[in-house]
Design a protein around this motif. Structure first.
Motif, PDB file in Angstrom:
ATOM      1  N   VAL A   1      -7.340 -15.445   7.039  1.00 50.28           N
ATOM      2  CA  VAL A   1      -6.718 -14.166   6.839  1.00 50.28           C
ATOM      3  C   VAL A   1      -7.130 -13.706   5.345  1.00 50.28           C
ATOM      4  CG1 VAL A   1      -4.560 -12.766   6.690  1.00 50.28           C
ATOM      5  CG2 VAL A   1      -4.927 -14.623   8.424  1.00 50.28           C
ATOM      6  N   VAL A   2      -7.607 -12.589   4.861  1.00 51.46           N
ATOM      7  CA  VAL A   2      -7.820 -11.992   3.646  1.00 51.46           C
ATOM      8  C   VAL A   2      -6.431 -11.144   3.238  1.00 51.46           C
ATOM      9  CG1 VAL A   2      -9.163 -10.902   2.093  1.00 51.46           C
ATOM     10  CG2 VAL A   2     -10.173 -12.209   3.774  1.00 51.46           C
ATOM     11  N   TYR A   3      -5.823 -11.781   2.461  1.00 50.01           N
ATOM     12  CA  TYR A   3      -4.603 -10.814   1.742  1.00 50.01           C
ATOM     13  C   TYR A   3      -5.046  -9.892   0.770  1.00 50.01           C
ATOM     14  CZ  TYR A   3      -1.642 -14.253   4.673  1.00 50.01           C
ATOM     15  OH  TYR A   3      -1.201 -14.904   5.538  1.00 50.01           O
ATOM     16  N   ARG A   4      -4.918  -8.440   0.993  1.00 49.02           N
ATOM     17  CA  ARG A   4      -5.247  -7.742   0.057  1.00 49.02           C
ATOM     18  C   ARG A   4      -4.169  -7.180  -0.629  1.00 49.02           C
ATOM     19  NH1 ARG A   4     -10.542  -8.290  -1.509  1.00 49.02           N
ATOM     20  NH2 ARG A   4     -11.786  -8.134   0.388  1.00 49.02           N
ATOM     21  N   HIS A   5      -3.823  -7.352  -2.068  1.00 48.65           N
ATOM     22  CA  HIS A   5      -2.528  -6.767  -2.635  1.00 48.65           C
ATOM     23  C   HIS A   5      -3.133  -5.737  -3.560  1.00 48.65           C
ATOM     24  CE1 HIS A   5       1.389  -6.688  -4.307  1.00 48.65           C
ATOM     25  NE2 HIS A   5       0.777  -6.645  -5.480  1.00 48.65           N
ATOM     26  N   ILE A   6      -2.261  -4.659  -3.407  1.00 47.71           N
ATOM     27  CA  ILE A   6      -2.827  -3.451  -4.260  1.00 47.71           C
ATOM     28  C   ILE A   6      -1.432  -3.198  -4.954  1.00 47.71           C
ATOM     29  CG2 ILE A   6      -2.100  -1.953  -2.556  1.00 47.71           C
ATOM     30  CD1 ILE A   6      -4.558  -0.391  -3.368  1.00 47.71           C
TER      31      ILE A   6
ATOM     32  N   MET B   1       1.004  -1.077  -0.117  1.00 50.16           N
ATOM     33  CA  MET B   1       0.023   0.086  -0.022  1.00 50.16           C
ATOM     34  C   MET B   1       0.787   1.186   0.051  1.00 50.16           C
ATOM     35  SD  MET B   1      -2.829   1.678  -0.038  1.00 50.16           S
ATOM     36  CE  MET B   1      -4.135   0.502   0.275  1.00 50.16           C
ATOM     37  N   ALA B   2       1.879   1.123   0.886  1.00 46.74           N
ATOM     38  CA  ALA B   2       2.795   2.523   0.983  1.00 46.74           C
ATOM     39  C   ALA B   2       3.517   2.530  -0.291  1.00 46.74           C
ATOM     40  CB  ALA B   2       3.785   2.103   2.088  1.00 46.74           C
ATOM     41  N   PHE B   3       4.107   1.410  -0.957  1.00 46.74           N
ATOM     42  CA  PHE B   3       4.622   1.497  -2.145  1.00 46.74           C
ATOM     43  C   PHE B   3       3.719   2.361  -3.322  1.00 46.74           C
ATOM     44  CE2 PHE B   3       6.267  -0.043  -6.376  1.00 46.74           C
ATOM     45  CZ  PHE B   3       7.256   0.456  -6.454  1.00 46.74           C
ATOM     46  N   THR B   4       2.607   1.811  -3.127  1.00 42.36           N
ATOM     47  CA  THR B   4       1.649   2.015  -4.415  1.00 42.36           C
ATOM     48  C   THR B   4       1.235   3.600  -4.403  1.00 42.36           C
ATOM     49  OG1 THR B   4       0.698  -0.179  -4.575  1.00 42.36           O
ATOM     50  CG2 THR B   4      -0.692   1.644  -5.242  1.00 42.36           C
ATOM     51  N   VAL B   5       0.941   4.112  -3.313  1.00 44.21           N
ATOM     52  CA  VAL B   5       0.425   5.450  -2.988  1.00 44.21           C
ATOM     53  C   VAL B   5       1.766   6.379  -3.418  1.00 44.21           C
ATOM     54  CG1 VAL B   5      -0.951   5.069  -1.169  1.00 44.21           C
ATOM     55  CG2 VAL B   5       0.976   5.489  -0.404  1.00 44.21           C
ATOM     56  N   MET B   6       2.852   5.860  -3.224  1.00 47.95           N
ATOM     57  CA  MET B   6       3.907   6.681  -3.448  1.00 47.95           C
ATOM     58  C   MET B   6       4.237   6.852  -5.091  1.00 47.95           C
ATOM     59  SD  MET B   6       8.121   6.247  -2.862  1.00 47.95           S
ATOM     60  CE  MET B   6       8.115   5.011  -3.758  1.00 47.95           C
ATOM     61  N   MET B   7       3.896   5.632  -5.747  1.00 47.69           N
ATOM     62  CA  MET B   7       4.145   5.670  -7.206  1.00 47.69           C
ATOM     63  C   MET B   7       2.668   6.246  -7.792  1.00 47.69           C
ATOM     64  SD  MET B   7       6.758   4.541  -7.611  1.00 47.69           S
ATOM     65  CE  MET B   7       6.697   4.850  -9.473  1.00 47.69           C
ATOM     66  N   VAL B   8       1.501   6.211  -7.331  1.00 50.90           N
ATOM     67  CA  VAL B   8       0.353   6.892  -7.768  1.00 50.90           C
ATOM     68  C   VAL B   8       0.413   8.269  -7.775  1.00 50.90           C
ATOM     69  CG1 VAL B   8      -2.010   7.312  -7.520  1.00 50.90           C
ATOM     70  CG2 VAL B   8      -1.167   5.082  -7.457  1.00 50.90           C
TER      71      VAL B   8
ATOM     72  N   SER C   1     -11.169   6.582  -2.922  1.00 47.60           N
ATOM     73  CA  SER C   1     -11.822   6.683  -1.815  1.00 47.60           C
ATOM     74  C   SER C   1     -11.881   4.957  -1.150  1.00 47.60           C
ATOM     75  CB  SER C   1     -13.316   6.758  -2.061  1.00 47.60           C
ATOM     76  OG  SER C   1     -14.000   6.682  -0.862  1.00 47.60           O
ATOM     77  N   ALA C   2     -11.985   3.833  -2.096  1.00 50.15           N
ATOM     78  CA  ALA C   2     -11.860   2.683  -1.520  1.00 50.15           C
ATOM     79  C   ALA C   2     -10.493   2.518  -1.308  1.00 50.15           C
ATOM     80  CB  ALA C   2     -12.259   1.542  -2.798  1.00 50.15           C
ATOM     81  N   ALA C   3      -9.465   2.872  -1.880  1.00 52.86           N
ATOM     82  CA  ALA C   3      -8.025   2.617  -1.532  1.00 52.86           C
ATOM     83  C   ALA C   3      -7.617   3.150  -0.500  1.00 52.86           C
ATOM     84  CB  ALA C   3      -7.299   3.264  -2.909  1.00 52.86           C
ATOM     85  N   PHE C   4      -8.013   4.608  -0.161  1.00 54.29           N
ATOM     86  CA  PHE C   4      -7.844   5.193   1.184  1.00 54.29           C
ATOM     87  C   PHE C   4      -8.657   4.535   2.362  1.00 54.29           C
ATOM     88  CE2 PHE C   4      -7.579   9.685  -1.346  1.00 54.29           C
ATOM     89  CZ  PHE C   4      -6.309   9.093  -1.932  1.00 54.29           C
TER      90      PHE C   4
ATOM     91  N   ASP D   1       4.497  -2.546  -9.637  1.00 54.42           N
ATOM     92  CA  ASP D   1       4.077  -3.429  -8.307  1.00 54.42           C
ATOM     93  C   ASP D   1       5.299  -3.587  -7.638  1.00 54.42           C
ATOM     94  OD1 ASP D   1       1.984  -6.025  -7.810  1.00 54.42           O
ATOM     95  OD2 ASP D   1       3.860  -6.035  -6.587  1.00 54.42           O
ATOM     96  N   PHE D   2       5.190  -3.609  -6.250  1.00 56.72           N
ATOM     97  CA  PHE D   2       6.451  -3.637  -5.277  1.00 56.72           C
ATOM     98  C   PHE D   2       7.182  -4.585  -5.722  1.00 56.72           C
ATOM     99  CE2 PHE D   2       7.327  -2.056  -1.031  1.00 56.72           C
ATOM    100  CZ  PHE D   2       8.659  -2.526  -0.866  1.00 56.72           C
ATOM    101  N   ASN D   3       6.787  -5.952  -5.896  1.00 50.21           N
ATOM    102  CA  ASN D   3       7.529  -6.743  -6.351  1.00 50.21           C
ATOM    103  C   ASN D   3       7.287  -7.579  -7.718  1.00 50.21           C
ATOM    104  OD1 ASN D   3       9.335  -9.058  -6.719  1.00 50.21           O
ATOM    105  ND2 ASN D   3       8.586 -10.198  -4.946  1.00 50.21           N
ATOM    106  N   LEU D   4       7.552  -6.766  -9.035  1.00 46.23           N
ATOM    107  CA  LEU D   4       6.935  -7.259  -9.987  1.00 46.23           C
ATOM    108  C   LEU D   4       7.459  -8.632 -10.709  1.00 46.23           C
ATOM    109  CD1 LEU D   4       5.017  -6.088 -12.553  1.00 46.23           C
ATOM    110  CD2 LEU D   4       7.124  -5.013 -13.641  1.00 46.23           C
TER     111      LEU D   4
END
Length: 358
Positions: free
Chosen positions: A130-135, A93-100, A167-170, A149-152
């Motif tokens: 456990v539900v893993y949410r990958h973004i 999530m952190a990596f993705t918000v930075m890249m967006v 909104s959903a991502a936040f 992706d963090f680990n393409l």
């Protein structure tokens, strides 16, 4: 239908009054500048191929990240764009918000993309769902979709994915932060972050289940129960909520309700191929190859398009001495695994197996 259960008062749950001692207002909820850029980030972007097109500038930026800038993975660090850039660590999530944030600042299109990683079970406890949410991020360019992706190398395009609104991502961002705060023992702050997540996505079943965990950890069993019930009303197959309700009722001596939710959990688990895969993997690692084979047969009968099922079946058949079946499942696994990183990992595994090191 379950036996008598408490009616849900969502207004009471969202007020936070039991935990905080007062009714929280929207103005008192955290407001994080998730996509805000720091001066250092702006300087980097200003120097990134300033005369090129936005899509070309993105290519240059990604190359710079690959060669000069490394973000270390930290599962429990849901950080803002600026925090991730400064600390050079964070989760997906952190990596993705930075890249967006940086991609949009270049003038290129960028959106959050949720990858539906299959539901699985925590290795330490087969009863904990456990539900893993990958973004990750997607940018549409003249040459097509670009996945960031963090680990393409480990990214697997076989899984379903869909565009996620900001909104959903936040909401996921605030929920992640809430869980991290709860791990640190700060249930009050955790509530405020989860409450913010629910303000952004009030129909999020997983968010309500997480709210139940927060109330439960703080000792408010009634509010935990109601939160889990709301999660199930929004998504009847929410195994986190179902399992937690079963334990809650068992611990409070309400055996009829506990038995009902135990049956519900069993019903959904035994029909889920990924739970069967978890059981097979656990059996394989304990040397119970016949049991692993039995579980995998059921998993593959329900769903045969996951390369992991076939690869584990190949390993299991190898251990059982059925080389023909083993080769067939290995072949199918390689056919289904589109990602080069996955195929390389499988090749290394087979080499270890042949050397007797697996």
């Amino acid at each position: 239908m379950p036996p008598t259960a408490t009616e849900v008062n969502t207004g009471h749950l969202l007020s936070g009054e039991p935990l905080l001692g007062y009714r929280v207002t929207p103005q008192q909820l955290p407001e994080v500048d998730i996509l805000g850029l720091s001066d250092e980030m702006r300087e980097l972007l200003d120097s990134t191929a300033p005369d090129a097109s936005s899509s070309q500038r993105l290519v240059v930026l990604l190359k710079a990240f690959g060669e000069q800038f490394h973000v270390e993975y930290d599962a429990d660090s849901t950080l803002t764009a600026a925090e991730t850039f400064r600390k050079q660590r964070g989760n997906c999530m952190a990596f993705t918000v930075m890249m967006v944030a940086m991609t949009r600042a270049l003038g290129a299109e960028a959106y959050f993309n949720q990858v539906e990683v299959p539901q699985t079970w925590d290795y330490a406890d087969a009863d904990t769902f456990v539900v893993y949410r990958h973004i990750n991020m997607v940018s549409s360019t003249p040459r097509g979709r670009r996945i960031v992706d963090f680990n393409l190398e480990a990214y697997d395009p076989v899984y379903d994915q869909f565009r996620l609104s900001d909104s959903a991502a936040f909401a996921q961002f605030y929920s992640n932060r809430a869980v991290e705060l709860l791990k640190e023992g700060d249930s009050r702050a955790a509530f405020l972050y989860m409450r913010k997540a629910l303000e952004l996505q009030p129909q999020g079943s997983e968010l309500w289940a997480n709210l139940g965990v927060i109330y439960g950890r703080a000792g408010f069993a009634t509010e935990a129960e109601q939160s889990y019930l709301q999660a199930i009303r929004l998504k009847p197959a929410n195994l986190t909520a179902i399992s937690n309700l079963e334990r809650l009722y068992r611990n409070s001596g309400r055996e009829v309700l506990a038995e009902h939710y135990e049956r519900q959990a069993r019903y959904y688990r035994e029909r889920n191929p990924y739970y069967l895969y978890f059981q097979a993997r656990n059996a394989y690692e304990h040397g119970e190859f016949e049991l692993a084979h039995k579980r995998l047969r059921r998993a593959l009968w329900k769903y045969s398009d996951d390369h992991r099922f076939h690869f584990l079946m190949g390993l299991t058949n190898y251990r059982l001495g059925d080389m023909k079946e083993s080769r067939e499942h290995f072949t199918e696994a390689f056919s289904l695994a589109e990602n080069p990183g996955t195929k390389n990992a499988y090749m290394r595994k087979l080499e270890y197996l042949q050397q007797g090191q697996e």
